[in-house]
Write an enzyme that holds these catalytic residues in place. Structure first.
Site, PDB file in Angstrom:
ATOM      1  N   THR A  35    -109.401  29.206 -26.852  1.00 23.43           N
ATOM      2  CA  THR A  35    -109.831  28.513 -28.060  1.00 23.43           C
ATOM      3  C   THR A  35    -110.310  29.524 -29.095  1.00 23.43           C
ATOM      4  OG1 THR A  35    -110.411  26.521 -26.844  1.00 23.43           O
ATOM      5  CG2 THR A  35    -111.456  26.818 -28.991  1.00 23.43           C
ATOM      6  N   HIS A 182    -104.519  19.276 -20.398  1.00 22.46           N
ATOM      7  CA  HIS A 182    -105.830  19.838 -20.060  1.00 22.46           C
ATOM      8  C   HIS A 182    -106.623  18.782 -19.290  1.00 22.46           C
ATOM      9  CE1 HIS A 182    -109.245  22.295 -19.986  1.00 22.46           C
ATOM     10  NE2 HIS A 182    -109.302  22.710 -21.239  1.00 22.46           N
ATOM     11  N   ASN A 185    -112.364  21.519 -16.831  1.00 19.54           N
ATOM     12  CA  ASN A 185    -113.490  22.055 -17.608  1.00 19.54           C
ATOM     13  C   ASN A 185    -114.393  21.005 -18.256  1.00 19.54           C
ATOM     14  OD1 ASN A 185    -112.200  24.395 -16.904  1.00 19.54           O
ATOM     15  ND2 ASN A 185    -111.516  24.922 -18.963  1.00 19.54           N
ATOM     16  N   TYR A 187    -113.731  18.147 -19.702  1.00 15.31           N
ATOM     17  CA  TYR A 187    -113.233  17.358 -20.827  1.00 15.31           C
ATOM     18  C   TYR A 187    -112.775  15.985 -20.328  1.00 15.31           C
ATOM     19  CZ  TYR A 187    -113.709  21.784 -23.248  1.00 15.31           C
ATOM     20  OH  TYR A 187    -114.215  22.951 -23.777  1.00 15.31           O
ATOM     21  N   ASN A 242    -120.664  21.375 -17.586  1.00 16.77           N
ATOM     22  CA  ASN A 242    -121.282  20.156 -18.109  1.00 16.77           C
ATOM     23  C   ASN A 242    -121.339  19.032 -17.082  1.00 16.77           C
ATOM     24  OD1 ASN A 242    -121.821  21.201 -20.691  1.00 16.77           O
ATOM     25  ND2 ASN A 242    -119.795  20.623 -21.458  1.00 16.77           N
ATOM     26  N   ARG A 325    -109.072  36.978 -21.811  1.00 15.94           N
ATOM     27  CA  ARG A 325    -109.626  37.921 -22.782  1.00 15.94           C
ATOM     28  C   ARG A 325    -108.867  39.241 -22.903  1.00 15.94           C
ATOM     29  NH1 ARG A 325    -116.121  36.880 -21.723  1.00 15.94           N
ATOM     30  NH2 ARG A 325    -116.244  34.929 -22.926  1.00 15.94           N
TER      31      ARG A 325
END
Length: 355
Positions: A35, A182, A185, A187, A242, A325
């Site tokens: 993102t 997706h 994570n 969502y 979360n 990354r």
């Protein structure tokens, strides 16, 4: 810049890999979805994004940054969409550039669920599996605190399934080779798959089959629209983003993974940090758990170097490796690994622009 001899042990990373009869990858490296929040005000991909992805086309497969399927899916500023003609046209420029450089590219289809914020879509309900609010605020816009979501009604769920399928159709129109749904994570889809976030008592909650139902309906709708060979899915068997862990979640994924395998989709991709963590109720790392329950193409992730990824592939822990990354820091990551050239270290300052 230091040049080294590439160990023979890395050779498996540069083998071609057939996802299926439709798609063959030039190597086993995936560019992970990252993102970047660099779309324009209308969530249309920019020319900087075209150049950014084109420079990384040597990856066996690029998976784009998470891309929202409809307005109420947005939870971060300037994340691209794929629900308007302007967005489709913007993505077509990206896919054309990647294909011109010999690459393949899937778009990641995203609904942020309970971390969506009404600020981005003019007010209205935030949808999730249940009314389980999380604490915190929107990254990059910390003045926006999360709200209590509305449990998706059966009508809402039907609409969401349709919109995932439409987004997949739009992706093919935009020139993508396929999509990654997706489902990880924390969502929207992931909230249905974990007990901490799914407190439902209807046909979408309570039992492994019920809790898996929404995810499988989305997969089935996307497959019906664009084909199983062009459909992948990202999952997080371990609850950590979360949401709190619950040992009952294993029963959900014990059911869910064989159901996925029977659908013979292009691949399953482990969530962003899943394989850098140990989960007691999964018996260790997520990739080991998934591999034991899913025999098709598996994508690993989780701070692997080329060396450790090559070893993991050789040991059949997974088939492909998603690199995150290091691809931000090294647009030519694949060439550097192949040629034994030292990698540029990643730093957070690199997030300020697309290079």
């Amino acid at each position: 810049m230091t040049t080294q001899t590439t160990p023979n042990s890395l050779a498996n990373l540069f083998e071609t890999y057939s996802l299926n009869d439709t798609i063959t990858l030039n190597n086993r490296f995936l560019m992970a979805p990252l993102t970047r929040c660099m779309a324009d005000a209308d969530l249309v991909p920019t020319y900087d994004m075209v150049a950014y992805y084109a420079r990384r086309a040597e990856a066996g497969l690029i998976i784009t940054e998470a891309t929202i399927i409809r307005p109420d899916a947005q939870g971060y500023p300037n994340t691209p969409g794929i629900f308007t003609q302007a967005q489709i046209a913007g993505w077509r420029k990206v896919t054309d550039a990647v294909h011109a450089n010999g690459g393949k590219i899937f778009v990641q289809l995203w609904h942020t669920g309970r971390v969506a914020h009404p600020h981005f879509f003019g007010g209205g309900d935030v949808l999730a599996a249940s009314a389980q609010k999380i604490e915190g605020s929107v990254p990059r816009m910390r003045e926006l605190t999360y709200v209590t979501p509305k449990p998706a009604t059966l009508e809402d769920i039907q609409g969401l399934v349709r919109d995932y399928a439409k987004a997949a159709e739009n992706a093919i129109e935009a020139g993508f080779d396929g999509v990654e749904i997706h489902g990880a994570n924390g969502y929207l889809i992931d909230t249905f798959l974990h007990h901490d976030s799914n407190r439902r008592t209807d046909e979408y909650g309570g039992t492994p089959a019920n809790m898996s139902r929404f995810a499988l309906e989305v997969v089935d709708a996307v497959v019906a629209r664009i084909g199983k060979d062009r459909t992948g899915l990202r999952i997080s068997p371990g609850a950590y983003f979360n949401m709190a862990a619950d040992s009952r979640d294993r029963e959900v994924f014990d059911y869910f993974l064989p159901e996925l395998e029977s659908r013979d989709i292009a691949f399953v991709h482990i969530g962003i940090f899943d394989d850098s963590m140990e989960f007691d109720y999964l018996g260790g790392r997520a990739s080991s758990y998934v591999r034991a329950h899913y025999g098709k193409t598996l994508v690993g992730v989780g701070s692997y170097s080329a060396e450790t990824a090559s070893e993991a592939i050789a040991a059949n822990k997974f088939d492909l490796i998603a690199i995150g990354r290091p691809f931000i820091a090294n647009p030519d990551y694949v060439a550097r690994v192949r040629d034994g050239v030292e990698l540029v270290p990643y730093s957070d300052e690199m997030l300020a622009s697309l290079v």
